[in-house]
Each structure stands twice: as C-alpha cells, then as structure tokens.
Design an enzyme around this catalytic site. Structure first.
Site, mmCIF file in Angstrom:
data_model
loop_
_atom_site.group_PDB
_atom_site.id
_atom_site.type_symbol
_atom_site.label_atom_id
_atom_site.label_comp_id
_atom_site.label_asym_id
_atom_site.label_seq_id
_atom_site.Cartn_x
_atom_site.Cartn_y
_atom_site.Cartn_z
ATOM 1 N N HIS A 98 -1.425 -9.151 9.939
ATOM 2 C CA HIS A 98 -1.888 -7.731 9.081
ATOM 3 C C HIS A 98 -1.080 -7.221 8.668
ATOM 4 C CE1 HIS A 98 -0.986 -6.438 13.288
ATOM 5 N NE2 HIS A 98 -0.635 -5.324 12.738
ATOM 6 N N ARG A 138 7.539 -9.561 12.559
ATOM 7 C CA ARG A 138 7.555 -9.401 11.166
ATOM 8 C C ARG A 138 7.637 -11.012 10.628
ATOM 9 N NH1 ARG A 138 11.848 -5.394 11.490
ATOM 10 N NH2 ARG A 138 10.790 -3.568 12.239
HETATM 11 O O1 LIG Z 1 7.526 -3.659 11.336
HETATM 12 P P1 LIG Z 1 6.888 -2.270 10.762
HETATM 13 O O2 LIG Z 1 6.630 -2.662 9.272
HETATM 14 O O3 LIG Z 1 7.928 -1.166 10.718
HETATM 15 O O4 LIG Z 1 5.748 -2.030 11.344
HETATM 16 C C1 LIG Z 1 5.444 -1.638 12.741
HETATM 17 C C2 LIG Z 1 4.375 -1.002 12.765
HETATM 18 O O5 LIG Z 1 3.107 -1.486 12.513
HETATM 19 C C3 LIG Z 1 2.139 -1.341 13.272
HETATM 20 O O6 LIG Z 1 1.917 -2.408 14.175
HETATM 21 C C4 LIG Z 1 0.734 -0.854 12.765
HETATM 22 O O7 LIG Z 1 0.397 -2.189 12.093
HETATM 23 C C5 LIG Z 1 2.431 -0.070 14.374
HETATM 24 O O8 LIG Z 1 1.836 0.142 15.397
HETATM 25 C C6 LIG Z 1 3.860 -0.539 14.195
HETATM 26 O O9 LIG Z 1 4.763 0.551 14.678
#
Ligand SMILES: O=P(O)(O)OC[C@H]1O[C@](O)(CO)[C@@H](O)[C@@H]1O
Length: 618
Positions: free
Chosen positions: A171, A191
């Site tokens: 997501h 990620r």
């Molecule tokens: O890795 P990114 O892009 O900073 O996203 C992390 C963030 O995304 C989320 O999981 C929301 O999807 C938050 O809880 C989290 O802090």
C-alpha cells in the site's frame, strides 16, 4: 478521580513527504517544514506520548503502561497495543508493506496492521492498495523490472473514506491526503519503492526488498470493509472497523452522549470542543479514558468529530445476555452455556416508544456496569433484547444499533433485537404454542401457534391504544379526579387520593398538568396502584375503571385466541399490574375464563429477562 482521563502530548515527525497541514488541527507551531506525522497516542519507544494531567503527569505512556496496568484493564499484552497518528501526505509515501505479528517477532515488535480514516483529500488524490501479481515469481518480476504502474492498484479517495490495511497488503498513501491512522504499536515498514527521490541529506531512503517481498501477501487479498453508520438521536455513530487488532469508531456529536468504556478507550478530537467526563477538550487533543471510568460522557460545545478506538483481548466468553425493557424498568440477565444465571441487573425505562434512544442505551449501560466492573473483559456470545415499542423492522434495526454500543458486544456476538412480547412468551415456558398478555406500563396480547403463526392484538402505543395498561388506569384516574373537582363525581377516598398526589386545586389544573405530563408515560402509569388499591377497598369509581380495563384486555386475548386456533389454550400474564393479588387480577382471571373456558392461565415461570437470555441461546 485524577487518572480517569489522561490527556497526552503529541510528537511531531519530520518526513520527506510531509507538509504543514497538521497546522489545521494543532494550535501549536509545527517543528518542521515537512512535518509528516503527529503521533497522538503512542507508547512506542520511537516517539512516546507524555501524560499531561493527573498523578502521572510527565510520565511517558510507555512507563505508565508498565507500572500501572490497572489503568489499562490489566490486559496481558507486554506492550501498549495501539498507536494513533495523523498523517499529512503532502507528497507520495513509499510503496510499502508491514510485517504481521509472526514476522515482526524477530524485532521483538508487534506486527503492523493499520487503518485510515481520510480526514481530507485533494480532488485527484488516490492511494495504492494491493497489487495485480498472482504468483510470487510474477511479483518479483514486476519489482525487478520496476513496472510499478502495471503492478499496483490505485484507488481514488475522498474525505470520509475508510480503509483497513492488514499487515501484508502492499500500500501507499498518495499525495494530498490528510489521514487519521489507527495501527498496532509498531514502526516497521518495508519500503519496496520510493520513487527514487532523495532526502534532506541528498541520499535515497533505504529499501527493504527482500523482507518486503517475504511480507507481501500474494495474490493480494481483497480487504474491503463496510463501515456501519447509524444515529442515536442527533448523534451519528459509525463503526469503521471491528477487527481482532482494534475496533475503531467515528463519532459525530452535536449533543450529549454517553459511551461505555470496555477496557480503555483511545480518543482523538479531530474537530470541535466541549467537555469529556468533566475535562475540557478541543480540536487536536488526544486522551485515554482509563479503566477507572466505565462511562464516557461527552458534552460538545460545538459539533465534534472523534475517532475512538479500543481493543478487546479475548475471544467471546460462553455468556449470553438477555434484556427485557419496558416503560418503567429494564432488567438484564446473564446466563452461561448451561443456562445458569450469572448476573441480574436493573435500571430505568428503555421502551423505544417511551424514551429517546440515548436513554435506552443508558438504561442498558446502567444495568450492565456493575457486572463489567468485575468482569471488564467479557464478550457475549449471544444477546437477545426484547423491548416494548419494538414492532417495525426499523425499530429492530435501531435497537440492534444501540446494542452494538453496549459493553461486551463485538462483531462476534450474535445480536437479536425483538419485542418484549417474545420474552414474555418464553417466560411461560410453553412447549410450542401459547399466548401472552402483557399488562405493564403498556399492554398487548400476543400468541404463537404450533404452525408458527403469530398474532398481536392491541399494543399500538399509549397514545391511541394500550387499553387496560397501567398508563390507561393512570389516565382514567386523572379523568376521575377532574370529574370530582367539578362535581360530576362525588368526592371519594379514591378521587381525593388522586387530587392530593397531583396537587390539583381546581379543574383547570388538570389542563396544565396534562400539557406537561401527557407524554410522561412512566409517571402517569405510576398512578395505577391508587386505582387498584381503592378498587380493593370497594370504591365504585376505581372498580369501574378496573372493570373497563379488564374488558379491553379480555377483548385482546380473545382476538388472539380466535385467530390462532390453539390445540392447547394457555396464557401467561406478565407485568406487575396483571400479577398482584387484588380486585384487578381477580376480575381479569374471572372474565378471561368466562370468555375462554378452556384457558389455562399462569404467571411467568421465569423472569422475562431470563427468558430473553434463553432466547439468545437459540
Ligand atoms: O516509509 P515512509 O514512506 O516514510 O512511510 C512510512 C509511514 O507509512 C505508514 O505506514 C502509513 O502507511 C505510517 O504508519 C508510516 O510511518
């Protein structure tokens, strides 16, 4: 009580994709130009909230959870289970996945199932939700070739939408979205793709391809959820999700409302101001209502939007709740699977045609709270509520909605909403056919034959029907008093008693009284014992009122009896008015037998609320 509601500090986080929109919610100055997240309620070591009031002021929620577990229902979890954030996605977040509880064990963490309530979204905003690959090889191939547009599902979003994102679902929040996130307390994100952008230090953020691929569910499951919205008087309640990780509700409040607090409740005020359990709140405040408080009272000063969450840390107990609610009182009974009575509780009126919906809810809460003080973790397997004033499908739906707000009811509970007639019939413990006559604040006759056919006579409500009920007797007592006041009747001990209780001085007082009290069904019904008492003493007026009432009740029973053609004619009479040894009861029995000589009349063999709990076993 100082530690009943704990207000908490917010920790703001820099994020490469953040912005300044959190200023719309928080009055304080944001620490970063790119403030991406406000951690509103957190016991996570990466950003714990601090307690702002009470004996524990200054402690972190992490410490408090360790030292004072009684404030959190003594739940077993080693860590505080939830984390609440408000996220400003000023730019796209990484395409990511989170581990489940099992995969997260190696970090001594919980998994990260989360959900989003969309507070605002730009016109073209979308989220990424799931992927199109059917096998792991196919998934890896898309990832290796960087075919993100082809792999990912994009879903347009708008303000007010809600998404449940179990661990394992690929997501991403897209840009232009402001969201309140309720999640398991975890900070593990894998990620898979970050748009090759560089952060403040000129470097790309780390990717976690291997772990991310392992954590991603393939094929992507459909995790559609359907929030359920309903009104309790003027307030709007939405159950956004009821999962094994958390239950999340949205409350849109414009008037006072009382909620139950099963274990402890996490509350974020997104809009509005007012008072919560005696403490002022404003937009941007977050608090926990601890286990010291079983009820949550919110008095909004202005329209208030709340996102509230709680956990229940167990499977349903083998307990069944029965509720019998009338115009004067509500009784609850809790039984176990062996039909053994575990608890009984009493409270005020809950009939849907007598009180407003908030009062019905409050009657259920009041009757159940002593039980939940001792057994806060209880989850019912079945609930049956039989209430006066429930006849139409819409009444049953509304009652079911109200029942979803009482303690111990989750989406695993089998909830049935019905009428008090159904409880009454079971209270007679008839095998497979029988009739019931309810003579309480209201009145109705109801029956069911061997073929399963049912019939109801009377019981259309106090305004145009309910003849022979306590309300009817009360009304007739007032009319008799008014006739005595203007000399149409003689003044007798009976009419004098009514005049004295109502403090009437002259005939016109009756008009003022009825203007104020006609709708107060319970109060008018409370005059019935004056009638029955004076009928026992031989007062002709009181006896005539009883005789007329009895005729009406007999008419209703005969109507049911004629329609259903019973093999075995049996009648259970339920309600105080029909069961006290007096002139009224004697006359009722005599006239019933005169009309239906084969009739067998009994009093309830079990209490109607116990009958309701037996109904909930079915
Ligand atoms: O890795 P990114 O892009 O900073 O996203 C992390 C963030 O995304 C989320 O999981 C929301 O999807 C938050 O809880 C989290 O802090």
């Amino acid at each position: 009580m100082k530690n009943d509601v704990l207000f908490l500090s917010t920790e703001f986080k820099y994020r490469i994709w953040g912005g300044r929109r959190l200023e719309e919610i928080y009055s304080e100055k944001l620490p970063f130009d790119k403030t991406g997240e406000a951690w509103c309620i957190s016991a996570h070591p990466n950003g714990p909230s601090k307690v702002l009031n009470g004996d524990h002021q200054g402690k972190t929620l992490t410490e408090l959870y360790k030292t004072n577990r009684e404030l959190f229902g003594n739940i077993e979890s080693d860590v505080f289970p939830l984390l609440i954030k408000i996220i400003d996605a000023n730019d796209d977040l990484s395409v990511q996945v989170h581990p489940d509880d099992l995969l997260a064990k190696k970090y001594q963490s919980l998994g990260k199932t989360e959900c989003w309530y969309i507070l605002d979204a730009s016109e073209d905003a979308y989220i990424i939700f799931g992927h199109k690959a059917l096998t792991k090889d196919e998934f890896i191939d898309y990832v290796n070739r960087g075919k993100w547009d082809e792999l990912l599902y994009k879903v347009p979003v708008k303000k007010g939408d809600f998404f449940y994102i179990p661990a394992g679902i690929l997501h991403a929040l897209g840009k232009g979205i402001l969201v309140l996130e309720t999640q398991q307390s975890s900070d593990i994100t894998y990620r898979l793709y970050d748009y090759d952008r560089i952060d403040i230090n000129g470097t790309k953020r780390e990717l976690h391809l291997e772990a991310g691929i392992e954590a991603t569910l393939i094929p992507s499951p459909n995790s559609n959820t359907k929030p359920h919205t309903f009104k309790v008087d003027q307030n709007q309640i939405t159950r956004l999700i009821d999962s094994s990780f958390f239950t999340v509700d949205k409350w849109v409040l414009s008037e006072h409302m009382t909620f139950t607090n099963p274990l402890f409740k996490l509350i974020t005020f997104v809009e509005g101001s007012g008072m919560i359990n005696g403490y002022p709140y404003k937009k941007g405040d977050s608090c926990i209502v601890t286990s010291l408080m079983k009820l949550i009272d919110i008095y909004p000063n202005e329209p208030t939007l709340v996102i509230a969450s709680h956990i229940l840390d167990k499977e349903p107990d083998l307990l069944f709740l029965g509720i019998d609610g009338g115009g004067t009182k509500t009784k609850v009974s809790i039984i176990d699977a062996n039909k053994q009575l575990v608890y009984e509780g009493l409270s005020g009126p809950s009939s849907l045609d007598t009180v407003n919906q908030k009062t019905t809810l409050r009657a259920f809460q009041d009757a159940l709270i002593p039980f939940f003080e001792k057994h806060p973790n209880t989850v019912f397997k079945g609930v049956f509520a039989g209430l006066g004033g429930v006849s139409k499908v819409s009444d049953k739906t509304q009652l079911k909605n109200i029942l979803s707000l009482i303690p111990g009811v989750t989406n695993k509970t089998n909830v049935t909403a019905g009428s008090d007639m159904e409880n009454a019939l079971v209270s007679g413990l008839f095998e497979d056919e029988g009739m019931v006559l309810i003579v309480g604040t209201g009145s109705v006759a109801y029956g069911k034959n061997k073929k399963g056919e049912t019939h109801k006579a009377g019981g259309l409500g106090y305004k145009e029907d309910d003849f022979g009920s306590a309300y009817d007797l009360g009304l007739k007592a007032i009319q008799a008093a008014s006739k005595a006041l203007d000399n149409r009747y003689e003044t007798t001990a009976f009419t004098k008693a009514v005049i004295e209780v109502l403090n009437f001085k002259e005939p016109n007082d009756v008009i003022d009284f009825m203007e104020h009290y006609r709708e107060n069904r319970t109060f008018i019904a409370s005059l019935a014992p004056i009638v029955t008492k004076h009928a026992d003493l031989g007062d002709a007026y009181a006896m005539k009122i009883c005789d007329n009432a009895v005729d009406e009740l007999v008419l209703a029973v005969c109507a049911v009896h004629r329609r259903l053609q019973f093999e075995h004619s049996q009648l259970v009479i339920v309600g105080t008015l029909g069961n006290e040894t007096n002139y009224f009861k004697k006359t009722l029995h005599k006239k019933l037998i005169e009309s239906i000589p084969v009739l067998e009349i009994t009093a309830p063999k079990v209490d109607p609320s116990l009958a309701a709990s037996l109904n909930s076993l079915i």
